[in-house]
Design an enzyme around this catalytic site. Structure first.
Site, PDB file in Angstrom:
ATOM      1  N   ARG A   1       1.383  -0.761  -0.052  1.00  0.00           N
ATOM      2  CA  ARG A   1      -0.056  -0.725   0.008  1.00  0.00           C
ATOM      3  C   ARG A   1       0.860   0.745  -0.006  1.00  0.00           C
ATOM      4  O   ARG A   1       0.523   2.352  -0.502  1.00  0.00           O
ATOM      5  CB  ARG A   1      -1.068   0.067   1.002  1.00  0.00           C
ATOM      6  CG  ARG A   1      -2.423  -0.851   0.640  1.00  0.00           C
ATOM      7  CD  ARG A   1      -2.173  -1.198   1.991  1.00  0.00           C
ATOM      8  NE  ARG A   1      -3.128  -0.086   2.692  1.00  0.00           N
ATOM      9  CZ  ARG A   1      -3.440  -0.079   4.492  1.00  0.00           C
ATOM     10  NH1 ARG A   1      -3.874  -0.512   4.908  1.00  0.00           N
ATOM     11  NH2 ARG A   1      -4.284   1.511   4.483  1.00  0.00           N
TER      12      ARG A   1
ATOM     13  N   LYS B   1       1.962  -2.067   4.464  1.00  0.00           N
ATOM     14  CA  LYS B   1       1.747  -0.492   4.862  1.00  0.00           C
ATOM     15  C   LYS B   1       2.386  -0.214   6.218  1.00  0.00           C
ATOM     16  O   LYS B   1       2.942  -0.690   7.405  1.00  0.00           O
ATOM     17  CB  LYS B   1       0.406   0.048   5.217  1.00  0.00           C
ATOM     18  CG  LYS B   1      -0.204   0.750   5.883  1.00  0.00           C
ATOM     19  CD  LYS B   1      -0.351   1.341   7.044  1.00  0.00           C
ATOM     20  CE  LYS B   1      -1.036   2.879   7.320  1.00  0.00           C
ATOM     21  NZ  LYS B   1      -1.410   2.148   9.343  1.00  0.00           N
TER      22      LYS B   1
ATOM     23  N   HIS C   1       2.520 -15.592   2.930  1.00  0.00           N
ATOM     24  CA  HIS C   1       1.062 -16.372   2.322  1.00  0.00           C
ATOM     25  C   HIS C   1       0.032 -15.903   3.464  1.00  0.00           C
ATOM     26  O   HIS C   1      -0.142 -15.588   4.265  1.00  0.00           O
ATOM     27  CB  HIS C   1       0.708 -17.879   2.689  1.00  0.00           C
ATOM     28  CG  HIS C   1       2.448 -18.585   1.494  1.00  0.00           C
ATOM     29  ND1 HIS C   1       2.168 -18.860   1.186  1.00  0.00           N
ATOM     30  CD2 HIS C   1       3.049 -19.337   3.069  1.00  0.00           C
ATOM     31  CE1 HIS C   1       3.415 -19.863   0.568  1.00  0.00           C
ATOM     32  NE2 HIS C   1       3.658 -20.025   1.674  1.00  0.00           N
TER      33      HIS C   1
ATOM     34  N   TYR D   1      -1.412  -9.997   6.573  1.00  0.00           N
ATOM     35  CA  TYR D   1      -0.641  -8.349   6.738  1.00  0.00           C
ATOM     36  C   TYR D   1      -0.039  -7.826   8.155  1.00  0.00           C
ATOM     37  O   TYR D   1      -0.322  -8.753   9.149  1.00  0.00           O
ATOM     38  CB  TYR D   1      -2.387  -8.122   7.197  1.00  0.00           C
ATOM     39  CG  TYR D   1      -2.497  -6.419   7.477  1.00  0.00           C
ATOM     40  CD1 TYR D   1      -2.472  -5.488   6.765  1.00  0.00           C
ATOM     41  CD2 TYR D   1      -2.209  -6.299   8.982  1.00  0.00           C
ATOM     42  CE1 TYR D   1      -2.880  -3.968   6.640  1.00  0.00           C
ATOM     43  CE2 TYR D   1      -2.600  -5.093   8.826  1.00  0.00           C
ATOM     44  CZ  TYR D   1      -2.584  -3.481   7.615  1.00  0.00           C
ATOM     45  OH  TYR D   1      -2.301  -2.540   7.871  1.00  0.00           O
TER      46      TYR D   1
ATOM     47  N   ALA E   1       2.006 -18.993   7.384  1.00  0.00           N
ATOM     48  CA  ALA E   1       0.991 -18.396   6.435  1.00  0.00           C
ATOM     49  C   ALA E   1      -0.312 -18.100   7.443  1.00  0.00           C
ATOM     50  O   ALA E   1      -1.017 -18.434   8.361  1.00  0.00           O
ATOM     51  CB  ALA E   1      -0.230 -19.634   6.020  1.00  0.00           C
TER      52      ALA E   1
ATOM     53  N   ASN F   1      -2.773  -3.694  14.174  1.00  0.00           N
ATOM     54  CA  ASN F   1      -2.302  -2.538  14.622  1.00  0.00           C
ATOM     55  C   ASN F   1      -3.319  -1.057  14.835  1.00  0.00           C
ATOM     56  O   ASN F   1      -3.682   0.009  15.493  1.00  0.00           O
ATOM     57  CB  ASN F   1      -1.752  -1.533  13.038  1.00  0.00           C
ATOM     58  CG  ASN F   1      -2.829  -1.572  12.083  1.00  0.00           C
ATOM     59  OD1 ASN F   1      -3.430  -2.074  11.742  1.00  0.00           O
ATOM     60  ND2 ASN F   1      -2.363  -0.821  10.803  1.00  0.00           N
TER      61      ASN F   1
END
Length: 222
Positions: A87, A105, A117, A120, A134, A140
């Protein structure tokens, strides 16, 4: 064990001089975008610039379906796989893997980090050779949107930030389908069992078991 020097060998990131300014890793989160914008133009001919404020080393392999949002740096020999979503504000080191459907991000990934895999990773710093199994993710933002606190036992440090993911030390190993709750710190050579929900701190060379019980790793000779 919260400090940058406790968690990381700074010789394994081009963010070394930047990180040396801070005591705690979360203090560096607010300046990652500006760091990338400062470093990018200095990287030289070994890096292509496929889009404004996006720098990709010529030895990196980026799948055609991956999205590279600005600003970001993709280091040497790094693999960005199909449908990866960067991002922006992502500094990815050498020899890393950003896997299928992984999302990054506002992060610093040291060299040889693997997020291979369905991961985030947001508002986080991952140390040298850290690995996320994975489906493991960094959460966050707290549910009540208040500033994140980093905890170790009875000690607590208020970061003053509403967005803090996880700080993973060098060689940290995160098991599959684990949630690292806001402000989690995983020490060097520490391990988290699969299907865990981690809150607080996992000391160096320790194991977080699924019930939250922490034990020291056994020596290979034991």
């Amino acid at each position: 064990m919260y400090t940058i020097t406790d968690l990381y060998d700074l010789d394994h990131t081009i963010a070394k001089e930047y990180l040396k300014q801070f005591s705690y890793p979360w203090q560096a989160l607010g300046g990652i975008r500006e760091l990338i914008l400062a470093l990018g133009p200095q990287l030289g001919d070994e890096y292509d610039q496929p889009a404004p404020q996006v720098w990709v080393h010529r030895t990196a392999v980026v799948a055609p379906t991956a999205f590279l949002g600005a600003p970001c740096i993709i280091g040497p020999r790094t693999e960005v796989r199909h449908c990866a979503f960067i991002r922006g504000s992502a500094l990815v080191g050498a020899g890393c893997v950003v896997g299928n459907s992984a999302e990054l991000k506002n992060v610093i990934l040291f060299d040889s980090v693997q997020t291979p895999h369905y991961n985030y990773v947001g508002d986080s710093i991952l140390g040298y050779h850290a690995h996320m199994g994975a489906g493991s993710i960094t959460s966050n933002v707290k549910g009540d949107k208040t500033p994140v606190t980093v905890r170790m036992g009875d000690e607590a440090i208020n970061t003053g930030l509403k967005k803090v993911g996880a700080m993973l030390g060098d060689f940290a190993e995160i098991g599959c389908n684990t949630v690292l709750n806001p402000g989690s710190v995983v020490g060097r050579n520490a391990q988290v069992y699969p299907l865990s929900s981690v809150r607080g701190t996992v000391p160096a060379a320790c194991i977080w078991k699924r019930d939250g019980h922490i034990v020291e790793k056994r020596s290979p000779n034991n």
